[in-house]
Write a protein that holds these residues in place. Structure first.
Motif, short mmCIF file in Angstrom:
data_model
loop_
_atom_site.label_atom_id
_atom_site.label_comp_id
_atom_site.label_asym_id
_atom_site.label_seq_id
_atom_site.Cartn_x
_atom_site.Cartn_y
_atom_site.Cartn_z
N LEU A 177 -4.33 -14.40 -4.19
CA LEU A 177 -4.16 -13.80 -2.85
C LEU A 177 -4.69 -14.76 -1.80
CD1 LEU A 177 -5.20 -10.09 -3.49
CD2 LEU A 177 -2.90 -10.96 -3.06
N ARG A 178 -5.79 -15.39 -2.12
CA ARG A 178 -6.41 -16.34 -1.19
C ARG A 178 -5.53 -17.57 -1.03
NH1 ARG A 178 -11.74 -18.57 -0.22
NH2 ARG A 178 -11.43 -19.40 1.88
N ALA A 179 -5.08 -18.13 -2.18
CA ALA A 179 -4.32 -19.38 -2.14
C ALA A 179 -2.95 -19.21 -1.48
CB ALA A 179 -4.14 -19.91 -3.56
N ILE A 180 -2.31 -18.08 -1.74
CA ILE A 180 -0.93 -17.93 -1.27
C ILE A 180 -0.87 -17.24 0.10
CG2 ILE A 180 1.34 -16.88 -1.78
CD1 ILE A 180 0.52 -17.18 -4.78
N PHE A 181 -1.65 -16.17 0.27
CA PHE A 181 -1.53 -15.39 1.52
C PHE A 181 -2.75 -15.56 2.43
CE2 PHE A 181 0.93 -13.00 -1.70
CZ PHE A 181 2.19 -13.15 -1.14
N ASN A 182 -3.70 -16.38 2.01
CA ASN A 182 -4.94 -16.56 2.75
C ASN A 182 -5.65 -15.22 3.02
OD1 ASN A 182 -6.86 -18.15 3.85
ND2 ASN A 182 -5.94 -18.20 5.91
N VAL A 183 -5.58 -14.34 2.00
CA VAL A 183 -6.26 -13.04 2.11
C VAL A 183 -7.51 -13.12 1.26
CG1 VAL A 183 -6.10 -10.59 1.50
CG2 VAL A 183 -4.11 -11.76 2.46
N ARG A 184 -8.65 -12.80 1.86
CA ARG A 184 -9.90 -12.87 1.10
C ARG A 184 -10.29 -11.45 0.64
NH1 ARG A 184 -14.56 -16.50 1.34
NH2 ARG A 184 -13.54 -17.78 2.89
N VAL A 185 -10.44 -11.28 -0.67
CA VAL A 185 -10.79 -9.96 -1.21
C VAL A 185 -12.17 -10.04 -1.84
CG1 VAL A 185 -10.20 -8.23 -2.96
CG2 VAL A 185 -8.39 -9.31 -1.63
N THR A 186 -13.11 -9.24 -1.31
CA THR A 186 -14.46 -9.27 -1.87
C THR A 186 -14.90 -7.89 -2.35
OG1 THR A 186 -15.31 -8.98 0.35
CG2 THR A 186 -15.27 -11.24 -0.50
N SER A 187 -14.06 -6.86 -2.09
CA SER A 187 -14.41 -5.52 -2.58
C SER A 187 -13.12 -4.77 -2.88
CB SER A 187 -15.19 -4.75 -1.50
OG SER A 187 -14.30 -4.47 -0.44
N PHE A 188 -13.25 -3.68 -3.63
CA PHE A 188 -12.05 -2.90 -3.96
C PHE A 188 -11.37 -2.39 -2.69
CE2 PHE A 188 -14.04 -2.62 -8.20
CZ PHE A 188 -12.94 -3.05 -8.94
N SER A 189 -12.17 -2.02 -1.70
CA SER A 189 -11.56 -1.45 -0.49
C SER A 189 -10.68 -2.47 0.23
CB SER A 189 -12.63 -0.88 0.45
OG SER A 189 -13.47 -1.92 0.84
N ASN A 190 -10.96 -3.78 0.07
CA ASN A 190 -10.08 -4.81 0.67
C ASN A 190 -8.67 -4.74 0.10
OD1 ASN A 190 -12.66 -7.37 0.68
ND2 ASN A 190 -12.16 -5.86 2.24
N LEU A 191 -8.56 -4.21 -1.12
CA LEU A 191 -7.23 -4.18 -1.75
C LEU A 191 -6.33 -3.10 -1.15
CD1 LEU A 191 -8.20 -4.53 -5.54
CD2 LEU A 191 -7.00 -6.23 -4.15
N ARG A 192 -6.94 -2.18 -0.38
CA ARG A 192 -6.17 -1.04 0.11
C ARG A 192 -5.02 -1.42 1.03
NH1 ARG A 192 -9.70 4.26 0.26
NH2 ARG A 192 -10.86 3.87 -1.64
N SER A 193 -5.13 -2.57 1.69
CA SER A 193 -4.03 -2.97 2.56
C SER A 193 -2.89 -3.63 1.76
CB SER A 193 -4.52 -3.93 3.63
OG SER A 193 -5.09 -5.06 2.99
N LEU A 194 -3.14 -3.87 0.46
CA LEU A 194 -2.15 -4.61 -0.34
C LEU A 194 -1.41 -3.74 -1.35
CD1 LEU A 194 -4.60 -7.52 -1.06
CD2 LEU A 194 -2.53 -7.73 0.30
N MET A 195 -1.99 -2.58 -1.66
CA MET A 195 -1.38 -1.73 -2.69
C MET A 195 -1.77 -0.28 -2.44
SD MET A 195 -3.82 -2.87 -5.87
CE MET A 195 -3.57 -4.62 -5.67
N PRO A 196 -1.03 0.68 -3.05
CA PRO A 196 -1.36 2.09 -2.84
C PRO A 196 -2.80 2.38 -3.27
CG PRO A 196 0.72 1.87 -4.00
CD PRO A 196 0.13 0.50 -3.93
N VAL A 197 -3.43 3.31 -2.57
CA VAL A 197 -4.83 3.61 -2.82
C VAL A 197 -5.05 4.12 -4.25
CG1 VAL A 197 -4.78 5.96 -1.89
CG2 VAL A 197 -6.86 4.63 -1.75
N THR A 198 -4.04 4.82 -4.80
CA THR A 198 -4.18 5.33 -6.18
C THR A 198 -4.31 4.16 -7.17
OG1 THR A 198 -1.78 5.48 -6.21
CG2 THR A 198 -2.99 7.55 -5.92
#
Ligand code: HEM
Length: 204
Positions: A177-198
């Motif tokens: 995610l970092r290398a391709i989209f420059n998105v930094r994920v450091t916690s589970f909640s950061n993933l919420r913008s990338l996939m359904p919350v479930t």
């Protein structure tokens, strides 16, 4: 003078080469224009020049690009197809009344194909849709992969996929995610913008 046998051989060779080109063109059409367009969507299909040309020749070939598949592609990405696999296969006889059989009951059991089953199966494959690519996989692959007739369970293809990723040194998802989209994920909640919350909750 060429003998008749040699003339016939040359003739068949030429016909064979011609038919081979037609089959290649058909497969190219199905793979690039139909399958890949559905897999990557019209935007990337266009952007990466994946569409076949209506006429003329492709001129963007670049001999400096290494055509070898990248590790991430075989070890992870293209295995998305496992989620699209059906757990049962339709068979349609010429009378038209479909039946089906479960994948989990047929590993190592292709013998019907030698006894007239091929025609039914090909008709079924032409009629049956693949599943949607999502985060679900049929239990024929997750609980019963390569199940032998007398066993009550088999292997888990998803577990093998994860393990294979480790064997091949595939980096953690967040690194891509970092290398391709420059998105930094450091916690589970950061993933919420990338996939359904479930889905995030399941990972958590
Ligand atoms: C009934 C359907 C399928 C079964 C039973 C199946 C089974 C398997 C198995 C056992 C492996 C080897 C796993 C390992 O040891 O790492 C594998 C690898 C793989 N599968 Fe499938 N698969 C199926 C469908 C698909 C589909 C539809 C796709 C893609 C559209 C796909 C893509 C791949 C890829 C890319 C690999 C890795 C190949 C490699 O690294 O050489 N599979 N599959």
């Amino acid at each position: 003078m060429l003998s008749d046998n040699i003339k016939v051989s040359i003739y068949l060779l030429l016909v064979g080469c011609f038919l081979r080109r037609i089959v290649i063109a058909e497969i190219q059409m199905i793979t690039y224009n139909e399958f890949l367009r559905l897999v990557v969507g019209p935007y990337y299909h266009q952007r990466f020049l994946l569409r076949t040309l209506r006429d003329g020749f492709f001129t963007a070939y670049n001999s400096n690009i290494n055509p070898a598949m990248i590790n991430e592609f075989t070890s992870a990405c293209f295995r998305f197809g496992h989620s699209t696999s059906q757990g049962s296969f339709t068979e349609i006889p010429s009378s038209g009344n479909p039946t089906s059989f479960k994948l989990q009951n047929n590993f190592f059991h292709p013998f019907g194909l030698y006894q007239g089953q091929t025609e039914l199966l090909v008709r079924g494959l032409a009629d049956q849709l693949a599943q949607k690519s999502d985060n679900f996989v049929v239990e024929d692959l997750t609980n019963y992969l390569f199940r032998k007739m007398d066993d009550s369970f088999g292997l888990d293809l998803m577990a093998i996929n994860v393990q294979r990723g480790r064997d091949h040194g595939i980096r953690p998802y967040v690194d891509y995610l970092r290398a391709i989209f420059n998105v930094r994920v450091t916690s589970f909640s950061n993933l919420r913008s990338l996939m359904p919350v479930t889905v995030v909750q399941k990972f958590e």
